[in-house]
Each structure stands twice: as structure tokens, then as C-alpha cells.
Design a protein around this motif. Structure first.
Motif, PDB file in Angstrom:
ATOM      1  N   UNK A  67      -3.623  15.747 -46.446  1.00  0.00           N
ATOM      2  CA  UNK A  67      -2.569  15.078 -45.665  1.00  0.00           C
ATOM      3  C   UNK A  67      -1.820  16.100 -44.822  1.00  0.00           C
ATOM      4  N   UNK A  68      -1.512  17.252 -45.421  1.00  0.00           N
ATOM      5  CA  UNK A  68      -0.824  18.306 -44.667  1.00  0.00           C
ATOM      6  C   UNK A  68      -1.675  18.795 -43.498  1.00  0.00           C
ATOM      7  N   UNK A  69      -2.977  18.875 -43.706  1.00  0.00           N
ATOM      8  CA  UNK A  69      -3.866  19.314 -42.631  1.00  0.00           C
ATOM      9  C   UNK A  69      -3.889  18.295 -41.495  1.00  0.00           C
ATOM     10  N   UNK A  70      -3.872  17.013 -41.852  1.00  0.00           N
ATOM     11  CA  UNK A  70      -3.876  15.959 -40.832  1.00  0.00           C
ATOM     12  C   UNK A  70      -2.627  16.051 -39.972  1.00  0.00           C
ATOM     13  N   UNK A  71      -1.465  16.228 -40.617  1.00  0.00           N
ATOM     14  CA  UNK A  71      -0.214  16.291 -39.863  1.00  0.00           C
ATOM     15  C   UNK A  71      -0.063  17.625 -39.140  1.00  0.00           C
ATOM     16  N   UNK A  72      -0.641  18.696 -39.686  1.00  0.00           N
ATOM     17  CA  UNK A  72      -0.594  19.988 -38.989  1.00  0.00           C
ATOM     18  C   UNK A  72      -1.386  19.928 -37.684  1.00  0.00           C
ATOM     19  N   UNK A  73      -2.480  19.169 -37.684  1.00  0.00           N
ATOM     20  CA  UNK A  73      -3.272  19.029 -36.463  1.00  0.00           C
ATOM     21  C   UNK A  73      -2.536  18.241 -35.384  1.00  0.00           C
ATOM     22  N   UNK A  74      -1.490  17.533 -35.770  1.00  0.00           N
ATOM     23  CA  UNK A  74      -0.706  16.770 -34.791  1.00  0.00           C
ATOM     24  C   UNK A  74       0.443  17.591 -34.213  1.00  0.00           C
ATOM     25  N   UNK A 144      -6.343  17.163 -31.295  1.00  0.00           N
ATOM     26  CA  UNK A 144      -6.475  15.708 -31.225  1.00  0.00           C
ATOM     27  C   UNK A 144      -7.874  15.280 -31.670  1.00  0.00           C
ATOM     28  N   UNK A 145      -8.890  16.006 -31.231  1.00  0.00           N
ATOM     29  CA  UNK A 145     -10.264  15.664 -31.595  1.00  0.00           C
ATOM     30  C   UNK A 145     -10.511  15.877 -33.089  1.00  0.00           C
ATOM     31  N   UNK A 146     -10.062  17.005 -33.620  1.00  0.00           N
ATOM     32  CA  UNK A 146     -10.269  17.288 -35.040  1.00  0.00           C
ATOM     33  C   UNK A 146      -9.521  16.304 -35.923  1.00  0.00           C
ATOM     34  N   UNK A 147      -8.301  15.951 -35.523  1.00  0.00           N
ATOM     35  CA  UNK A 147      -7.510  14.997 -36.308  1.00  0.00           C
ATOM     36  C   UNK A 147      -8.169  13.622 -36.287  1.00  0.00           C
ATOM     37  N   UNK A 148      -8.616  13.191 -35.103  1.00  0.00           N
ATOM     38  CA  UNK A 148      -9.278  11.898 -34.993  1.00  0.00           C
ATOM     39  C   UNK A 148     -10.568  11.876 -35.808  1.00  0.00           C
ATOM     40  N   UNK A 149     -11.316  12.972 -35.762  1.00  0.00           N
ATOM     41  CA  UNK A 149     -12.562  13.060 -36.523  1.00  0.00           C
ATOM     42  C   UNK A 149     -12.293  12.991 -38.018  1.00  0.00           C
ATOM     43  N   UNK A 150     -11.246  13.685 -38.462  1.00  0.00           N
ATOM     44  CA  UNK A 150     -10.915  13.682 -39.885  1.00  0.00           C
ATOM     45  C   UNK A 150     -10.464  12.291 -40.343  1.00  0.00           C
ATOM     46  N   UNK A 151      -9.616  11.643 -39.545  1.00  0.00           N
ATOM     47  CA  UNK A 151      -9.155  10.304 -39.909  1.00  0.00           C
ATOM     48  C   UNK A 151     -10.315   9.317 -39.923  1.00  0.00           C
ATOM     49  N   UNK A 152     -11.236   9.491 -38.998  1.00  0.00           N
ATOM     50  CA  UNK A 152     -12.376   8.584 -38.964  1.00  0.00           C
ATOM     51  C   UNK A 152     -13.251   8.755 -40.195  1.00  0.00           C
ATOM     52  N   UNK A 266     -19.456  10.362 -32.476  1.00  0.00           N
ATOM     53  CA  UNK A 266     -18.626   9.594 -31.567  1.00  0.00           C
ATOM     54  C   UNK A 266     -18.236  10.486 -30.402  1.00  0.00           C
ATOM     55  N   UNK A 267     -18.060   9.869 -29.278  1.00  0.00           N
ATOM     56  CA  UNK A 267     -17.764  10.598 -28.057  1.00  0.00           C
ATOM     57  C   UNK A 267     -16.283  10.960 -27.981  1.00  0.00           C
ATOM     58  N   UNK A 268     -16.017  12.032 -27.254  1.00  0.00           N
ATOM     59  CA  UNK A 268     -14.634  12.435 -27.048  1.00  0.00           C
ATOM     60  C   UNK A 268     -13.951  11.487 -26.080  1.00  0.00           C
ATOM     61  N   UNK A 269     -12.676  11.239 -26.345  1.00  0.00           N
ATOM     62  CA  UNK A 269     -11.854  10.495 -25.413  1.00  0.00           C
ATOM     63  C   UNK A 269     -11.270  11.467 -24.393  1.00  0.00           C
ATOM     64  N   UNK A 270     -10.738  10.957 -23.266  1.00  0.00           N
ATOM     65  CA  UNK A 270     -10.102  11.863 -22.299  1.00  0.00           C
ATOM     66  C   UNK A 270      -9.003  12.714 -22.906  1.00  0.00           C
ATOM     67  N   UNK A 271      -8.262  12.178 -23.889  1.00  0.00           N
ATOM     68  CA  UNK A 271      -7.191  12.948 -24.526  1.00  0.00           C
ATOM     69  C   UNK A 271      -7.731  14.103 -25.350  1.00  0.00           C
ATOM     70  N   UNK A 272      -9.020  14.045 -25.730  1.00  0.00           N
ATOM     71  CA  UNK A 272      -9.626  15.107 -26.533  1.00  0.00           C
ATOM     72  C   UNK A 272     -10.365  16.140 -25.688  1.00  0.00           C
ATOM     73  N   UNK A 273     -10.409  15.950 -24.385  1.00  0.00           N
ATOM     74  CA  UNK A 273     -11.082  16.894 -23.499  1.00  0.00           C
ATOM     75  C   UNK A 273     -10.118  17.986 -23.059  1.00  0.00           C
TER      76      UNK A 273
END
Length: 392
Positions: A67-74, A144-152, A266-273
Motif C-alpha cells: 500500500x505504501x508503494x502504491x501511494x509513493x508512486x503517486x 503513473x504507469x507503474x502505479x496503474x500496472x500494480x493496481x491492475x 496493456x497499452x500506455x495511456x497518454x498520461x503514462x507517456x
């Protein structure tokens, strides 16, 4: 007889360089201390709502370190907004206090100009703009990409977030979905290809639709409206003459979510580029999004252009806020912090209003929404420079 000693041989009325250096160090030190405090406070405030989400994650059995890692990535994404806000708030409060205490008047009487007082703060804001630019260009997209990947992988991503505007989504098993426009759970201009293995079995087109997720059954249903369904022949799926076409006022499509969030690429979103990836994607949309239909290319290009402009403008806003905040802080002439905070909220509202307007005009590429985020940045610099000149 005691002879007078002249300590400064410069032009009459001008302060000695030693005095300017001492003043610059003092102002920069006060600015740095107040800025770091403001960043810490605003970051904690923005993470208050995350506490409830963290408790929810813990109730689902997710470990504390994860959980700490998820929030640290934000944190980088949060800092990209917090740093400009902190610069503006700090400058307004610092120069408002200097003006209220009469220190601005005293320094002017000693021959120190307002430009000399503003120089260390503007220099510090320029450095913070460079830091913010690096965060927005590289660190925040990767986080953003790493956090999204982890949550997914944990199954915590909202399935609706996988439906991106202006591009095909292949994340759902057995189907490929294109959405022209999305507003909450409401979708418009929908194209769905249904597959049996590697072969397409049907094509569904709809003017609009509404999404409803049933997490108990692990399904997501899209109720399509104004539908045209084309079923390909099983023996000759490439022969459109043998295909059967049906129309309907409504047509439900159910998507299986059981394996979606835990497996597959999964493909990257514009926010992850990164900013470099965005620039390359803008030049060649087809190479980055090969499944994108031709009608969606202009919208995707302008969407990425708005994203790039937003990041650059957000970084340079530190410099703009410093130029604008110094004269406004002097004019406020109050010790109360509420005045400075109130001014900063008004300026921030105006600034982010332009970003919201730019993102709402993605369907109007001829209006150049990618240039709209630059209006408050350049306007703030011009207005701040004029106010500094008038208060010199």
C-alpha cells in the motif's frame, strides 16, 4: 580630529553589494523554508482522502508495504500540482508580510529596488520550474504507469477506466472496443468487434451506450443504443456478402472481468507517456496506436498535444506565479495569511479553468485547444512584469 571613513565608493543612493548579497540570502532562505513547509502541508492535505482508500486496501488483504508503494508512486503526480501552488502561496505570504511590516519601504529608502528584492525569489522559482518540468516530463509518467500496472495486477482498477476515448481497447477478453467519447458511464460512437479465437465473428456499432459494472458477478454490461449488428459468416468471415446485418434500438453486451485485471499486456495511456514519447506519438499517431481508426487520429493527436502543453505550462507556472505573486502580495499589504491564501485560490481557479476548457475542446481541434493552457502562463508573466515595473 577623527576623519570620516567612507565604506562604500559606489554611486550615491545605491546600496553596497554586500548588503544586496545579505538581502538575497535572507529572502531566499525565508522563501525556501516557507516553501518546504507549504509543500509538506499541501501534500498531507491531498493525501487525507487517500487514508480511507488505504484502509479499504488493508481490509481486502493487501499488505502494508505494498500500500505504501502504491501511494509513493503517486507522489510525483501530486508534486506536479503541489509545487506551483506552494510557490504562489509562499510568494504571496512572504511579500505580503514584508509590505505589512514596512520592510519594503525601508529597503527602498536604502536604495534597494523592487527588482533586486524580487531577483532571488524569481531565480528560486525558475529552478523550481526546471524541477517541475523534469517531474512532469519523466518521473510522473513513469510513476503513473507503474502505479496503474500494480493496481491492475491487484484487481483494483476501475474497468471503466480501461475504455479510453479515441482508441481501440483490447484488454477485454474476446472483444475489441472503440469509444469515441466518454462522459462518466455514458459512451458515444461505440464500435465493438467480437472474436472467437483469432477470427472476428461480429461487429457492433452504436451511437451511444451506458456502462454498469456488477462486481458480484464480475461482469461489466454496456447497454448499447441505436445499434447496428453485423454477424460474419462462420465459414467465410471475410465475405461481407454473406454477412447478416441487424438493427435494434438497444442491445446489451456483457464483458467478463474475471481474468481482465490480473493478466495480459496493456497499452500506455497518454498520461503514462513521457514528454519525448508524447512528441513522437504526436508526429506519428499511427505508429503509437496502430489499431486506432482513421476518424479518431485527429482527436488522439490533439489530446496528446493538450497533455504535452498542460505539462509544460504547469511546470512554467512556478515562474509565472512568482512574477505575479510578488506585486500582488505587496498590494495586499496584510499580515493575515487568509488574504494570501484567498488570492492564491482565486489565481489557481483561473489557471486550472483554462486547463479544463482545453480538455473539453478535444472534439474541436480547429480551435487549437493545445494552446489554451499557455494563456494563463504567458498572461501571468506579462501582467506580473507590468505590475513589478509599476511598483519599482
Amino acid at each position: 580630529m577623527v576623519l570620516p571613513v567612507r565604506l562604500w565608493n559606489g554611486p550615491a543612493g545605491s546600496p553596497p553589494p554586500v548588503m544586496i548579497r545579505v538581502l538575497n540570502r535572507h529572502l531566499l532562505r525565508e522563501f525556501t523554508r516557507s516553501f518546504l513547509t507549504t509543500v509538506a502541508v499541501l501534500t498531507l492535505v491531498m493525501y487525507v482522502g487517500a487514508t480511507v482508500q488505504a484502509i479499504d486496501y488493508m481490509s481486502r488483504g493487501i499488505s502494508g508495504p505494498l500500500i505504501l508503494k502504491i501511494f509513493a508512486l503517486n507522489v510525483p503526480f501530486t508534486l506536479s500540482f503541489v509545487i506551483p501552488i506552494s510557490v504562489l502561496t509562499t510568494v504571496l505570504l512572504q511579500f505580503g508580510r514584508l509590505s505589512a511590516d514596512g520592510e519594503i519601504t525601508a529597503l527602498k529608502a536604502c536604495g534597494v529596488s523592487l527588482w533586486q528584492m524580487a531577483a532571488p525569489i524569481v531565480f528560486g522559482a525558475a529552478l523550481l520550474s526546471a524541477v517541475c518540468l523534469f517531474i512532469n516530463a519523466e518521473i510522473a509518467p513513469r510513476s503513473h504507469y507503474l502505479r496503474y500496472k500494480m493496481l491492475r495486477e491487484l484487481g483494483e482498477v476501475d474497468p471503466l477506466a480501461l475504455l479510453e476515448e479515441g482508441r481501440f481497447t483490447s484488454d477485454f477478453p474476446g472483444v475489441k472496443i472503440y469509444v469515441g467519447k466518454k462522459s462518466g458511464a455514458r459512451l458515444e460512437d461505440i464500435v465493438i468487434f467480437q472474436f472467437a479465437g483469432a477470427e472476428a465473428r461480429a461487429e457492433v456499432r452504436a451511437q451511444s451506450g451506458r456502462v454498469a459494472c456488477d462486481f458480484a458477478r464480475q461482469t461489466m454490461e454496456i447497454l448499447l443504443e441505436q445499434v447496428r449488428l453485423t454477424e460474419y459468416d462462420k465459414q467465410n468471415p471475410d465475405d461481407l456478402a454473406k454477412a447478416r446485418t441487424l438493427t435494434a434500438e438497444s442491445y446489451p453486451v456483457a464483458l467478463d472481468l474475471r481474468k481482465l485485471l490480473r493478466k495480459g499486456k496493456f497499452n500506455k495511456k497518454p498520461a503514462s507517456l513521457s514528454l519525448g514519447e508524447l512528441a513522437r506519438a504526436i508526429r506519428n499517431v499511427r505508429q503509437t496506436f496502430p489499431d486506432l481508426p482513421e476518424a479518431g487520429v485527429p482527436r488522439m493527436r490533439i489530446k496528446m498535444a493538450v497533455e504535452a502543453s498542460k505539462r509544460l505550462a504547469l511546470a512554467l507556472s512556478c515562474f509565472s506565479f512568482a512574477l505575479l505573486g510578488i506585486p500582488l502580495g505587496i498590494r495586499a499589504h496584510r499580515k493575515e495569511s487568509s488574504i494570501g491564501i484567498g488570492l492564491s485560490l482565486v489565481l489557481l481557479f483561473v489557471y486550472y479553468l483554462f486547463i479544463i476548457v482545453a480538455e473539453s475542446l478535444l472534439d474541436r481541434p480547429e480551435w487549437r485547444p493545445d494552446l489554451i493552457p499557455w494563456i494563463p502562463v504567458l498572461g501571468g508573466q506579462i501582467l506580473g512584469g507590468l505590475l513589478l515595473y509599476r511598483n519599482r
